[in-house]
Design an enzyme around this catalytic site. Structure first.
Site, PDB file in Angstrom:
ATOM      1  N   ARG A  52       0.835  -1.208   0.000  1.00  0.00           N
ATOM      2  CA  ARG A  52       0.000   0.000   0.000  1.00  0.00           C
ATOM      3  C   ARG A  52       0.869   1.256   0.000  1.00  0.00           C
ATOM      4  O   ARG A  52       0.526   2.256  -0.645  1.00  0.00           O
ATOM      5  CB  ARG A  52      -0.945  -0.012   1.207  1.00  0.00           C
ATOM      6  CG  ARG A  52      -1.984   1.100   1.163  1.00  0.00           C
ATOM      7  CD  ARG A  52      -3.007   0.984   2.263  1.00  0.00           C
ATOM      8  NE  ARG A  52      -2.393   1.077   3.575  1.00  0.00           N
ATOM      9  CZ  ARG A  52      -3.034   0.807   4.717  1.00  0.00           C
ATOM     10  NH1 ARG A  52      -4.297   0.412   4.694  1.00  0.00           N
ATOM     11  NH2 ARG A  52      -2.416   0.909   5.873  1.00  0.00           N
ATOM     12  N   ARG A 101       9.116  27.696   0.310  1.00  0.00           N
ATOM     13  CA  ARG A 101       7.767  27.138   0.271  1.00  0.00           C
ATOM     14  C   ARG A 101       7.165  27.346  -1.110  1.00  0.00           C
ATOM     15  O   ARG A 101       6.458  28.328  -1.346  1.00  0.00           O
ATOM     16  CB  ARG A 101       6.909  27.799   1.357  1.00  0.00           C
ATOM     17  CG  ARG A 101       5.505  27.246   1.459  1.00  0.00           C
ATOM     18  CD  ARG A 101       4.752  27.852   2.627  1.00  0.00           C
ATOM     19  NE  ARG A 101       3.359  27.443   2.618  1.00  0.00           N
ATOM     20  CZ  ARG A 101       2.388  28.068   1.929  1.00  0.00           C
ATOM     21  NH1 ARG A 101       2.674  29.146   1.206  1.00  0.00           N
ATOM     22  NH2 ARG A 101       1.154  27.619   1.965  1.00  0.00           N
ATOM     23  N   GLU A 181     -15.976   5.230   6.579  1.00  0.00           N
ATOM     24  CA  GLU A 181     -15.092   4.427   7.435  1.00  0.00           C
ATOM     25  C   GLU A 181     -14.880   5.171   8.743  1.00  0.00           C
ATOM     26  O   GLU A 181     -15.439   6.249   8.957  1.00  0.00           O
ATOM     27  CB  GLU A 181     -13.752   4.166   6.729  1.00  0.00           C
ATOM     28  CG  GLU A 181     -12.998   5.437   6.374  1.00  0.00           C
ATOM     29  CD  GLU A 181     -11.739   5.196   5.545  1.00  0.00           C
ATOM     30  OE1 GLU A 181     -11.104   4.148   5.687  1.00  0.00           O
ATOM     31  OE2 GLU A 181     -11.393   6.112   4.768  1.00  0.00           O
ATOM     32  N   LEU A 206      -9.882   4.283   2.637  1.00  0.00           N
ATOM     33  CA  LEU A 206      -8.552   3.679   2.597  1.00  0.00           C
ATOM     34  C   LEU A 206      -8.728   2.164   2.477  1.00  0.00           C
ATOM     35  O   LEU A 206      -9.522   1.585   3.226  1.00  0.00           O
ATOM     36  CB  LEU A 206      -7.796   4.006   3.889  1.00  0.00           C
ATOM     37  CG  LEU A 206      -6.361   3.506   3.885  1.00  0.00           C
ATOM     38  CD1 LEU A 206      -5.475   4.450   3.065  1.00  0.00           C
ATOM     39  CD2 LEU A 206      -5.814   3.366   5.294  1.00  0.00           C
TER      40      LEU A 206
HETATM   41  N1  PDD Z   1      -5.075   4.004  10.385  1.00  0.00           N
HETATM   42  N2  PDD Z   1      -9.168   3.790   7.407  1.00  0.00           N
HETATM   43  C1  PDD Z   1      -8.419   4.833   7.807  1.00  0.00           C
HETATM   44  C2  PDD Z   1      -8.889   6.201   7.481  1.00  0.00           C
HETATM   45  C3  PDD Z   1      -7.220   4.630   8.511  1.00  0.00           C
HETATM   46  O1  PDD Z   1      -6.483   5.673   8.901  1.00  0.00           O
HETATM   47  C4  PDD Z   1      -6.828   3.305   8.815  1.00  0.00           C
HETATM   48  C5  PDD Z   1      -5.553   2.998   9.558  1.00  0.00           C
HETATM   49  C6  PDD Z   1      -7.646   2.243   8.399  1.00  0.00           C
HETATM   50  C7  PDD Z   1      -7.298   0.799   8.644  1.00  0.00           C
HETATM   51  O2  PDD Z   1      -6.205   0.410   7.865  1.00  0.00           O
HETATM   52  P1  PDD Z   1      -5.218  -0.740   8.312  1.00  0.00           P
HETATM   53  O3  PDD Z   1      -6.048  -1.947   8.606  1.00  0.00           O
HETATM   54  O4  PDD Z   1      -4.343  -0.947   7.151  1.00  0.00           O
HETATM   55  O5  PDD Z   1      -4.499  -0.235   9.529  1.00  0.00           O
HETATM   56  C8  PDD Z   1      -8.803   2.527   7.688  1.00  0.00           C
HETATM   57  C9  PDD Z   1      -3.816   3.859  11.093  1.00  0.00           C
HETATM   58  C10 PDD Z   1      -3.776   2.678  12.010  1.00  0.00           C
HETATM   59  C11 PDD Z   1      -3.527   5.167  11.788  1.00  0.00           C
HETATM   60  O6  PDD Z   1      -3.768   6.190  11.173  1.00  0.00           O
HETATM   61  O7  PDD Z   1      -3.028   5.171  12.924  1.00  0.00           O
END
Ligand code: PDD
Length: 286
Positions: A52, A101, A181, A206
């Site tokens: 990813r 910048r 989400e 995501l």
């Molecule tokens: N966050 N959706 C969002 C918006 C996220 O930020 C995350 C993960 C997930 C879950 O993705 P994964 O299973 O690959 O961790 C879904 C991480 C943990 C964070 O920002 O701390």
């Protein structure tokens, strides 16, 4: 002993871990991040996180300063140097520090910034794994490329602050009447006829690595999965609800905006999926 971070080729104590004020991550949120869990000293589902990462940097035309193989070596070295048993490795790559910048990309001689650090968390024994969490709903005010794991997280900071202020463990973001989400997690419900529902991947969310693993593990066990958007009303009529992420694995949701989901307790299918995921994590960590 002070914890060690990685900054552009060096392992340094946290107090010395610094980047320039001209770093484009700081000025423009022009960067990408990843969070991989560490369980019993091993990186969990890291190939998925690195895949990813590669995709995210590609989508913003940012070249990684190291190969994925080297990045994994650095992650492992950081885990070892910090004697990390359970927790997370955070990784961020930005388009580097230019002289001032300027919005357009800097010249080729500006090297991307790569930083990593670890944090401790006993994900397995977190009390909320048993009790579940409450979530609140907030409007999804993010940009249209949420599939990119960008460090531009202001909308999520505000959403998760609102959740924290309400005594909730996560915010579910709503767009066009449907849940996209969580602020930092993927959202799931389990319908009255035991169908596990989670929104399909696309630009709106995501593509969670934990989500992907849980969907695959559930399918392998002949559990029924539907990848589609769902509403808060459907979630409230569901038997169970849960979230997934590298920082919680599988975590039950027992109330939404103060209204119980199911009987207000973490449900048996959620518990089972958590067990299956932890089993997978233990068996495949690197
Ligand atoms: N966050 N959706 C969002 C918006 C996220 O930020 C995350 C993960 C997930 C879950 O993705 P994964 O299973 O690959 O961790 C879904 C991480 C943990 C964070 O920002 O701390």
């Amino acid at each position: 002993m002070e914890k060690i971070a990685y900054v552009n080729g060096s392992f340094v104590p946290h107090s010395e871990a610094k980047v320039s004020v001209f770093d484009r991550g700081f000025l423009f949120a022009d960067g990408i991040y990843e969070v991989a869990a560490v369980l019993e000293g091993k990186l969990i589902d890291n190939a998925s996180h690195l895949a990813r990462l590669k995709r995210s940097v590609g989508e913003i035309q940012l070249a990684l300063p190291e190969t994925l193989e080297r990045i994994e070596e650095i992650q492992k070295e950081l885990v070892a140097r910090n004697n990390l048993v359970n927790g997370m490795v955070y990784l961020e790559v930005t388009r580097g520090a230019d002289k001032g910048r300027d919005f357009p990309f800097p010249k080729a001689d500006v090297k991307p910034t790569l930083v990593m650090f670890t944090s401790e968390k006993d994900i397995i024994n977190a009390p909320s794994a048993k009790t579940g969490i409450n979530v609140i709903t907030v409007p999804d005010i993010r940009w249209e490329r949420r599939d990119i794991k960008s460090v531009a997280l202001l909308a999520q900071v505000l959403a998760k602050q609102a959740a924290a202020a309400a005594g909730a463990g996560e915010a579910w973001m709503i767009e066009d009447g449907k849940i996209t989400e969580g602020g930092s997690s993927s959202s799931f419900i389990i319908t009255q006829d035991d169908v596990i529902v989670t929104r399909q991947n696309g630009n709106e969310i995501l593509p969670g690595c934990t989500r992907k693993a849980v969907v695959k593990l559930a399918e392998e066990r002949q559990l029924r999965i539907e990848e589609r958007a769902f509403t808060v009303a459907e979630a409230l009529a569901a038997k169970e609800a849960f979230i997934t992420s590298a920082s919680v694995f599988v975590q039950g949701v027992v109330a939404i905006d103060g209204n119980k989901v199911g009987n207000g307790k973490v449900g048996p299918i959620t518990d089972r999926l958590r067990e299956i995921y932890v089993e997978f994590a233990r068996a495949t960590g690197v």
